[in-house]
Write an enzyme that holds these catalytic residues in place. Structure first.
Site, PDB file in Angstrom:
ATOM      1  N   SER A  88     -17.977   0.306  10.510  1.00  0.00           N
ATOM      2  CA  SER A  88     -17.321   0.334   9.219  1.00  0.00           C
ATOM      3  C   SER A  88     -15.999  -0.654   9.216  1.00  0.00           C
ATOM      4  O   SER A  88     -15.711  -1.219   8.339  1.00  0.00           O
ATOM      5  CB  SER A  88     -16.566   1.683   9.089  1.00  0.00           C
ATOM      6  OG  SER A  88     -15.884   2.266   9.975  1.00  0.00           O
ATOM      7  N   ARG A  94     -10.649  -3.253  21.526  1.00  0.00           N
ATOM      8  CA  ARG A  94     -10.075  -2.900  22.780  1.00  0.00           C
ATOM      9  C   ARG A  94      -9.722  -4.188  23.601  1.00  0.00           C
ATOM     10  O   ARG A  94     -10.523  -4.832  23.794  1.00  0.00           O
ATOM     11  CB  ARG A  94     -11.003  -1.932  23.474  1.00  0.00           C
ATOM     12  CG  ARG A  94     -11.144  -0.276  22.760  1.00  0.00           C
ATOM     13  CD  ARG A  94      -9.547   0.310  22.890  1.00  0.00           C
ATOM     14  NE  ARG A  94      -9.812   1.754  22.336  1.00  0.00           N
ATOM     15  CZ  ARG A  94      -9.307   1.713  21.034  1.00  0.00           C
ATOM     16  NH1 ARG A  94      -8.831   0.726  20.408  1.00  0.00           N
ATOM     17  NH2 ARG A  94      -9.294   2.907  20.591  1.00  0.00           N
ATOM     18  N   GLU A 127      -1.946  -2.676  28.369  1.00  0.00           N
ATOM     19  CA  GLU A 127      -1.059  -2.253  27.378  1.00  0.00           C
ATOM     20  C   GLU A 127       0.218  -1.362  28.016  1.00  0.00           C
ATOM     21  O   GLU A 127      -0.562  -0.567  28.724  1.00  0.00           O
ATOM     22  CB  GLU A 127      -1.543  -1.871  26.052  1.00  0.00           C
ATOM     23  CG  GLU A 127      -2.529  -2.763  25.402  1.00  0.00           C
ATOM     24  CD  GLU A 127      -3.274  -1.915  24.199  1.00  0.00           C
ATOM     25  OE1 GLU A 127      -4.041  -2.473  23.603  1.00  0.00           O
ATOM     26  OE2 GLU A 127      -2.528  -0.805  23.873  1.00  0.00           O
ATOM     27  N   HIS A 165      -0.517  -3.624  19.336  1.00  0.00           N
ATOM     28  CA  HIS A 165      -1.699  -2.591  19.038  1.00  0.00           C
ATOM     29  C   HIS A 165      -1.120  -1.950  17.660  1.00  0.00           C
ATOM     30  O   HIS A 165      -1.091  -0.660  17.623  1.00  0.00           O
ATOM     31  CB  HIS A 165      -1.831  -1.529  20.092  1.00  0.00           C
ATOM     32  CG  HIS A 165      -2.936  -0.728  20.051  1.00  0.00           C
ATOM     33  ND1 HIS A 165      -3.610  -0.413  21.245  1.00  0.00           N
ATOM     34  CD2 HIS A 165      -3.901  -0.436  19.013  1.00  0.00           C
ATOM     35  CE1 HIS A 165      -5.153   0.113  20.926  1.00  0.00           C
ATOM     36  NE2 HIS A 165      -4.884   0.094  19.422  1.00  0.00           N
TER      37      HIS A 165
END
Lengths: 359, 316
Positions: free
Chosen positions: A198, A276, A305, A323
């Site tokens: 999507s 990711r 992160e 992010h």
């Protein structure tokens, strides 16, 4: 405290957002680390079991008190510590804190419906769920739109040097040093999308309107799609000026962007990652950028992160965001509604609204 | 174009400078003179200058035209001609050309790029990430772009290209222009205030003329409101700049993405501290591909004129 649902452009309630981010960010740690205290129920409020027989749902961790309030209007909310938890048929999980694996499914054997409050499902063993007849739902495409917008924003920023030239203006350099160096035209460029789910589809739809030529990689060609299917990542990188990573993180896609792929992308190439950090071999990416083997990158995610390699921090041909792609106040409001809709469908014996299946 | 004197008003793209020289032109570099000496410079060289290559900052005003009796053609390295005295050129029989179409895509791309940058606060988030602040806490939530109502002032080539891109983000499109256009999918508003009252993002994409100067004034800014975003890829004077700055500083306008300013390269410094504003240095056509194509149009028009062939993109 201002409720997170009513955030406007100029109001940042930081505490709520920290919760939101912790709860629905799935970093790569969860692939390798086993969480020990996953099932903490943070609210200090006693969980009230409402009379009137509202269907019970097991909730491992609440986003905020708002979630408890809204869910309690439709369901009886049960915490993992409650004796009723082992007979619960439906559960709400979050990607950041729950691993839906064999252990969890053994611990709560009555579960037949899992609703995950995010988009990614790499924390859920879909095959095991399917084997046990446990239906799984995520929150569908509400976040996909935000991520697709952000991917296009990052790409335009890298090509047209928006962030860097904004800094240039604010540092007074337009006055003292004249025009900023030229950027690069987006129209006509060949974009390779890694993963046409999507998010990937939404990105493709947007970039088509800018005159980009779209190709994509996925496990099999998608029906009814006008874009060119390319079955392997090296060919996709060779054929593209721009790569956008938008697939889910699995064992197969870990470091799918490696040294060879970056070399195939080439000196004029740009890579955008809103998926990711672990999709890209970050050490190789940094080296490629340092040596000028690719032209630039727009990154919203990193392998460790919130740490960002210091070489990237010093570069002008990259855009680095913390992010941020997924969340907007508009989609946060939709998330609760979608979770509720899935639970209601389950209890009514109807198909889930936003089901996820193993493929 | 052997030995033809060409007044170049601004520091040109190296490719353009090389090509003009290669074709035999004698270049007179106006930008190298201090501002106070420029008319003098023109008069000193007026016996040779037959063409001007201008741009969006300095075209050909009445005084310059008067100083150059042998001027035959102004080939602007821009699509906007607000810095060229068109009536005067017409009166003197001077031809004027610009660079339409080749820059439409880049300008529309930048309009959308600025919009996403402002709404998702990308430059500010980048600064946050690089500063190490991310280790201490999360950045703020930012508002979604897709689905927001986009209002466009001016539905010409650039306005239409912006609409086409915004449609891919499922944005409902509305516009203002002097007359309604045959676009049934786009909602027409007959005044800029009505347009601003009914959109979330207002984009300036019309030509700068006497009528459109300050088309975005206090009333329009108020109508756009504290959640509204203004994107200007037109000309600085389209917007009442002091009113815009006050509205942003006071929070009466939600945000702005600005490529153009009243007095370039000077940008109001009150804007520097705001993170709901993105400021870029007039870069809407600033890609190597487009600037090369614009240069080719300038060269093509000049050659056509001096070879007495039909001009490629004449406006006068």
């Amino acid at each position: 405290m201002a409720p997170y649902l009513s955030i406007s452009l100029n109001e940042p309630p930081l505490s709520a957002q920290a919760d939101i981010k912790r709860l629905t960010t799935c970093s790569t740690k969860f692939l390798t680390e086993k969480k020990t205290n996953m099932y903490a129920f943070p609210t200090n409020k006693p969980v009230t079991v409402t009379s009137g027989g509202l269907p019970p749902i097991l909730v491992f961790r609440l986003l905020s008190d708002e979630w408890l309030l809204v869910l309690s209007t439709k369901f009886t909310v049960i915490s993992p510590s409650s004796p009723l938890s082992t007979s619960a048929r439906a559960a709400l999980v979050s990607a950041a804190y729950n691993r839906v694996d064999t252990d969890l499914l053994n611990q709560y054997p009555s579960l037949r419906c899992i609703v995950s409050s995010g988009a990614g499902v790499n924390h859920i063993n879909l095959e095991e769920c399917q084997r046990r007849g446990v239906q799984v739902a995520n929150v569908g495409e509400t976040h996909s739109i935000n991520v697709a917008d952000y991917a296009v924003g990052l790409l335009l920023d890298v090509m047209r040097r928006i962030t860097m030239s904004d800094q240039y203006v604010r540092n007074g350099l337009w006055v003292t040093q004249g025009d900023y160096p030229l950027g690069s035209k987006l129209g006509g460029k060949r974009v390779g999308i890694v993963g046409l789910g999507s998010i990937g589809s939404a990105i493709a739809k947007r970039l088509k309107a800018f005159g980009c030529q779209i190709s994509y990689l996925s496990r099999k060609p998608k029906p009814n799609v006008n874009y060119k299917f390319i079955p392997n990542i090296y060919d996709l990188a060779t054929e593209s000026n721009i790569l956008v990573v938008s697939c889910s993180l699995t064992k197969e896609t870990h470091h799918i962007i490696n040294e060879q792929v970056l070399q195939a992308l080439g000196k004029e190439g740009i890579i955008i990652n809103i998926a990711r950090g672990a999709h890209i071999d970050e050490t190789e990416l940094v080296q490629s950028l340092v040596k000028g083997e690719i032209r630039g990158a727009g990154l919203d995610v990193y392998e460790n992160e919130p740490n960002i390699p210091k070489e990237l921090i010093e570069m002008e041909n990259v855009v680095l965001t913390p992010h941020q792609a997924v969340f907007t106040p508009e989609s946060m409001g939709e998330v609760i509604q979608i979770c509720i809709a899935n639970f209601e469908a389950f209890f009514a014996g109807k198909p889930l609204v936003t089901p996820v299946v193993a493929d | 174009m052997d030995k033809i004197g060409v007044l170049v008003t601004h520091k040109p793209l190296p490719y353009l400078e090389q090509e003009l020289t290669r074709r035999g032109c004698r270049l007179f570099r106006l930008w190298e003179s201090p501002e106070s000496r420029r008319l003098e410079f023109c008069r000193e060289n007026s016996s040779e200058i037959r063409a001007i290559v201008g741009n969006s900052n300095f075209g050909a005003d009445a005084a310059t035209i008067d100083a150059l009796p042998k001027l035959e053609i102004v080939a602007s390295f821009s699509v906007g001609l607000d810095k060229v005295d068109l009536p005067k050129c017409k009166e003197r029989g001077i031809r004027v050309t610009n660079t339409p179409d080749v820059l439409t895509d880049d300008v529309a791309d930048l309009a959308i790029g600025l919009t996403i940058s402002v709404m998702r606060r990308i430059p500010s988030a980048d600064k946050y990430a690089r500063s190490g602040a991310w280790k201490k806490g999360e950045y703020t939530l930012t508002t979604r772009f897709s689905g927001k109502r986009v209002g466009i002032l001016g539905l010409g080539r650039i306005g239409l290209a912006i609409a086409k891109r915004a449609e891919a983000f499922d944005c409902p499109i509305s516009y203002y222009s002097r007359s309604e256009k045959p676009h049934p999918n786009y909602t027409y508003y007959s005044t800029p205030i009505d347009l601003a009252s009914n959109c979330d993002i207002l984009v300036v994409a019309c030509a700068l003329t006497e009528e459109t100067r300050h088309i975005v004034n206090r009333a329009v800014i108020d109508a756009l409101g504290p959640k509204g975003v203004l994107i200007n890829i037109g000309r600085g004077p389209h917007v009442d700049e002091p009113e815009l700055v006050a509205a942003l500083v006071e929070g009466r306008l939600g945000g702005a993405g600005l490529d153009v300013f009243d007095n370039e390269p000077h940008v109001p410094e009150e804007l520097f501290a705001l993170d709901n504003v993105v400021l870029v240095p007039h870069v809407a056509s600033a890609t190597i591909e487009t600037r090369t194509a614009m240069a080719d149009l300038v060269l093509g028009n000049l050659e056509a004129h001096f070879l007495k062939k039909p001009l490629l993109t004449a406006v006068v």
